[in-house]
Design an enzyme around this catalytic site. Sequence first.
Site, PDB file in Angstrom:
ATOM      1  N   PRO A 260       7.027 -44.211  49.466  1.00 38.18           N
ATOM      2  CA  PRO A 260       6.032 -44.891  48.618  1.00 38.18           C
ATOM      3  C   PRO A 260       4.863 -43.954  48.312  1.00 38.18           C
ATOM      4  CG  PRO A 260       5.894 -45.680  50.883  1.00 38.18           C
ATOM      5  CD  PRO A 260       7.078 -44.772  50.826  1.00 38.18           C
ATOM      6  N   ASP A 436       2.706 -39.873  51.222  1.00 41.25           N
ATOM      7  CA  ASP A 436       3.646 -40.907  51.626  1.00 41.25           C
ATOM      8  C   ASP A 436       2.875 -41.973  52.400  1.00 41.25           C
ATOM      9  OD1 ASP A 436       5.633 -42.479  52.784  1.00 41.25           O
ATOM     10  OD2 ASP A 436       6.926 -40.781  53.302  1.00 41.25           O
ATOM     11  N   HIS A 437       2.793 -43.176  51.802  1.00 40.96           N
ATOM     12  CA  HIS A 437       1.962 -44.219  52.404  1.00 40.96           C
ATOM     13  C   HIS A 437       2.560 -44.775  53.693  1.00 40.96           C
ATOM     14  CE1 HIS A 437      -1.508 -46.623  52.443  1.00 40.96           C
ATOM     15  NE2 HIS A 437      -1.572 -46.943  51.172  1.00 40.96           N
ATOM     16  N   ARG A 438       3.805 -44.424  54.010  1.00 35.51           N
ATOM     17  CA  ARG A 438       4.359 -44.810  55.308  1.00 35.51           C
ATOM     18  C   ARG A 438       3.711 -44.000  56.423  1.00 35.51           C
ATOM     19  NH1 ARG A 438      10.558 -43.529  54.408  1.00 35.51           N
ATOM     20  NH2 ARG A 438       9.512 -41.613  53.735  1.00 35.51           N
TER      21      ARG A 438
END
Length: 466
Positions: A260, A436-438
Amino acid sequence: MTATMIKEFRLPDLGEGLTESEILSWKVAVGDTVTLNQVIAEVETAKAVVELPSPFAGVVAALHEQPGSVVEVGKPIVSFEVDDAGASNGGNPTAVETKAAAPQPEMAQSQTPQSQTSQAESPEADATPAKREPNLVGYGAVVEETGRPVRRARGLVQAAATTVQARPKSDDVPAERPRSTPPVRKLARDLGIDLQLVPGTGPGGLITREDVQNFTGEPEGTSAVPTAPAATGERETRTPIKGVRKFTAAAMVQSAFTAPHVTEFLTIDVTATMELLTRLKASKAFEGYKLTPLTVAAKAVLIALRNNPTLNSRWDEARQEIIQFNYVNLGIAAATPRGLTVPNIKDADRLSLRELATALSELTDTARAGKTSPSDLSGGTISITNIGVFGIDAGTPILNPGEAAIVALGAVRKAPWVVDDEIAVRQVMSLSLSFDHRLVDGEQGSRFLADLGAILSDPAMVLTMV
């Protein structure tokens, strides 16, 4: 008479489980005498152009593939005639040796790339499929990387060498029709010609452009039906999707639809950095070094990571783990004639500014020459793309697969800027950060971008971060 045998060399896996490579050029011909580790071919994988050294010393007996051919890993590409006395496999578990009597002169002369067939292609092999060896090329354990560029895959080349018994040409064994080059295949498609019907007049029966252009499709002795003259220019051009472009496209799609992405932007006044760069270029300490805004920005990224290590990490989906790297392999996106590549500088965080300048210069020169090794293209932890060299101010870069962040550097432009409540002309740059929003929360990404901006706005701020 000295006994000889035919040793067959199969295309090795040249890095990270690649399944195929394209033969770009042969450096030898049938009948040439070669020495151990002599470069015999140049091949292109999905990641790099690699030189293949010979695993044997002997005489080239057959070339099984033509330049332009895309070959699967494990398929034979060349055979060598070697002396029995020097044909030991050196402990190689995948080299199966079969002794053969010395071939008669007429036999050796009759063996061609089309007439010589490997055991894997013989009827006997079809009846009894060969068992995979534990370390057969393309299978088994992955060779650990040392972090240093590997220009030639000599260990893998040795693992790809197998031995087959020499045998004369037989009319019962159908010869494989020689292939043509990609431009010739394209021409044949455009003209609606089936290459299976075209006789080849090139070396070893290779179908040339002239063969296609001269082919009428009629048997000898009959006249061809006149056709309308061809258009002077093609209305469209088709290029096969292969090599680096194919790999990059697949990697970008995977990254875009797996991680994401979040992108943040920051516009900063880099006048102080540009002035520092001017002073450094005039300094004797940096005489002979190539210094650019990218050099200083790369160093700033490395410093900013110290306080924001989450951006130097990886999401391991298979093991459901987050890998935190305690080193930085800094990737630099490079536009090359073969497509976009992202080679990385190993342990960039340990380099001084002068060492980093040298590494960047070598990396870009090697990438543009198409000589980047597979090891230099793997193992990156964070990347930079310098879109400013194209006059672009900002963008939303896609993450290099497996990395948590990528920084885009915009163009440095003179622009009005507020300084001490007054308008002044300053040198301004926009920074873009995708992450990467994770792995990276909005706060962490914002702090990293703010730290990076602070360093490039006022290089003296480094004293507060180290």
